[in-house]
Design an enzyme around this catalytic site. Structure first.
Site, PDB file in Angstrom:
ATOM      1  N   HIS A 169      32.002  10.627  17.768  1.00 31.01           N
ATOM      2  CA  HIS A 169      31.560  12.126  17.092  1.00 31.01           C
ATOM      3  C   HIS A 169      30.215  12.424  17.987  1.00 31.01           C
ATOM      4  CE1 HIS A 169      33.921  12.819  13.601  1.00 31.01           C
ATOM      5  NE2 HIS A 169      34.106  11.400  13.254  1.00 31.01           N
ATOM      6  N   ASP A 176      37.059  14.533  12.247  1.00 28.78           N
ATOM      7  CA  ASP A 176      37.684  14.200  11.132  1.00 28.78           C
ATOM      8  C   ASP A 176      38.458  15.141  10.288  1.00 28.78           C
ATOM      9  OD1 ASP A 176      36.250  11.634  11.477  1.00 28.78           O
ATOM     10  OD2 ASP A 176      34.595  11.921  10.151  1.00 28.78           O
ATOM     11  N   GLU A 240      40.996   4.754   9.490  1.00 28.73           N
ATOM     12  CA  GLU A 240      40.515   5.734   8.890  1.00 28.73           C
ATOM     13  C   GLU A 240      41.835   6.905   9.050  1.00 28.73           C
ATOM     14  OE1 GLU A 240      36.817   6.951  10.431  1.00 28.73           O
ATOM     15  OE2 GLU A 240      35.845   5.178   9.251  1.00 28.73           O
ATOM     16  N   HIS A 243      40.345  10.402  10.849  1.00 28.98           N
ATOM     17  CA  HIS A 243      39.438  10.257  12.247  1.00 28.98           C
ATOM     18  C   HIS A 243      40.360   9.912  13.696  1.00 28.98           C
ATOM     19  CE1 HIS A 243      35.826   9.052  14.546  1.00 28.98           C
ATOM     20  NE2 HIS A 243      36.994   8.706  15.240  1.00 28.98           N
TER      21      HIS A 243
HETATM   22  C1  LIG Z   1      31.907   7.773   8.650  1.00 33.55           C
HETATM   23  C2  LIG Z   1      33.196   8.267   9.076  1.00 33.55           C
HETATM   24  N1  LIG Z   1      33.545   9.639   8.675  1.00 33.55           N
HETATM   25  C3  LIG Z   1      33.603   8.146  10.595  1.00 33.55           C
HETATM   26  O1  LIG Z   1      33.488   9.209  11.270  1.00 33.55           O
HETATM   27  N2  LIG Z   1      33.912   6.787  11.214  1.00 33.55           N
HETATM   28  C4  LIG Z   1      33.967   6.439  12.473  1.00 33.55           C
HETATM   29  C5  LIG Z   1      34.262   5.066  12.468  1.00 33.55           C
HETATM   30  C6  LIG Z   1      32.679   6.704  13.304  1.00 33.55           C
HETATM   31  O2  LIG Z   1      31.663   6.717  12.716  1.00 33.55           O
HETATM   32  O3  LIG Z   1      32.821   6.939  14.584  1.00 33.55           O
HETATM   33 ZN   LIG Z   2      35.133  10.404  12.184  1.00 29.96          ZN
END
Ligand SMILES: C[C@@H](N)C(=O)N[C@H](C)C(=O)O
Ligand SMILES: [Zn+2]
EC number: 3.4.13.22
Length: 260
Positions: A169, A176, A240, A243
């Site tokens: 990200h 997401d 997740e 994601h």
């Molecule tokens: C916090 C969650 N929405 C997320 O994106 N988790 C992944 C593992 C990240 O932080 O890259």
């Molecule tokens: Zn994510």
């Protein structure tokens, strides 16, 4: 003027910080999640997380655009957007993104996502994609990481990437999202966004389907999303369902800068 000098300092600190960590990659694509837990982490306290003037949430959109990122709706206006971190409806219980309304990604990633959306609409004309998060500045990642410091690192990385390595990200290379109907109502995925329970883990879906904890419909909904995303080149995180990464961290590092 102040905008760039403060950011520059931040980036320099980041360079020093990154230099202290392992140089090997820790891709967060399916089946490659565990190595991150073995890395050393330096934790910045919440007090140290003073947000530079230039990163005030109200100006976040302008700032993200200045990094050359693309707003996904400029490529495909049929996406639905509900930026959870631009509200208090998130695991931090705090609005981090202010009045941000757009989802920014690297241009190539935004184009991949619009291909995934086109695949989805072709096979399921009544469905759309609803995006919860795109690019996430590193200081936000650090804040998330620190907030969960009561969770051992080996468990924490299943939910939040270690900021010492950078989340995809932070490179504007991850998204997401969920599926929704044509009015923007999200479909039932059997677990909510940012649900830390194991029922949110794609790697355990068949187990939960067998036990009945995930219904066939919930399971199918996840499969529909995954099929379109994979067809466009995204990979799913094993812990997740929401994601997706557009590339691994090594590739992203070679091509792009982290958004501080
Ligand atoms: C916090 C969650 N929405 C997320 O994106 N988790 C992944 C593992 C990240 O932080 O890259
Ligand atoms: Zn994510």
């Amino acid at each position: 003027m102040t905008i760039f000098s403060k950011d520059t300092i931040f980036v320099l600190l980041l360079g020093v910080f990154a230099g202290c960590t392992s140089s090997s990659d820790d891709p967060v694509t399916t089946k490659e999640v565990s190595p991150e837990s073995e890395r050393k982490t330096e934790v910045i306290t919440l007090e140290e997380l003073e947000v530079p003037e230039s990163i005030q949430p109200d100006t976040l959109g302008i700032r993200l655009r200045s990094f050359g990122l693309t707003s996904v709706t400029e490529i495909d206006s049929t996406f639905f957007i509900d930026l959870k971190y631009a509200s208090t409806d998130n695991f931090l219980g705090e609005n981090i993104y202010g009045n941000l309304k757009e989802v920014f990604l690297q241009d190539t990633v935004a184009k991949m996502l619009s291909k995934a959306h086109a695949f989805l609409k072709e096979e399921h004309p009544d469905l759309r994609m609803l995006i919860y998060d795109g690019v996430r500045p590193l200081w936000v990642q650090q804040k998330m990481w620190n907030l969960l410091d009561s969770i051992p690192v080996s468990e924490r990385v299943k939910f939040v990437s270690n900021p010492a390595n950078g989340s995809l990200h932070n490179f504007a290379c991850a998204v997401d999202l969920t599926l929704c109907d044509k009015q923007g109502n999200p479909l039932d995925m059997g677990a909510g966004y940012d649900d830390m329970r194991k029922i949110a883990y794609p790697e355990l879906e068949s187990h939960f389907l067998e036990s009945g904890e995930l219904s066939k419909e919930q399971y199918q909904n996840r499969m529909i999303l995954r099929k379109s995303m994979r067809k466009a080149g995204f990979s799913q995180l094993p812990t997740e369902w929401w994601h997706y990464n557009a590339m691994n961290r090594n590739t992203a590092r070679g091509k792009f800068e982290i958004v501080p």
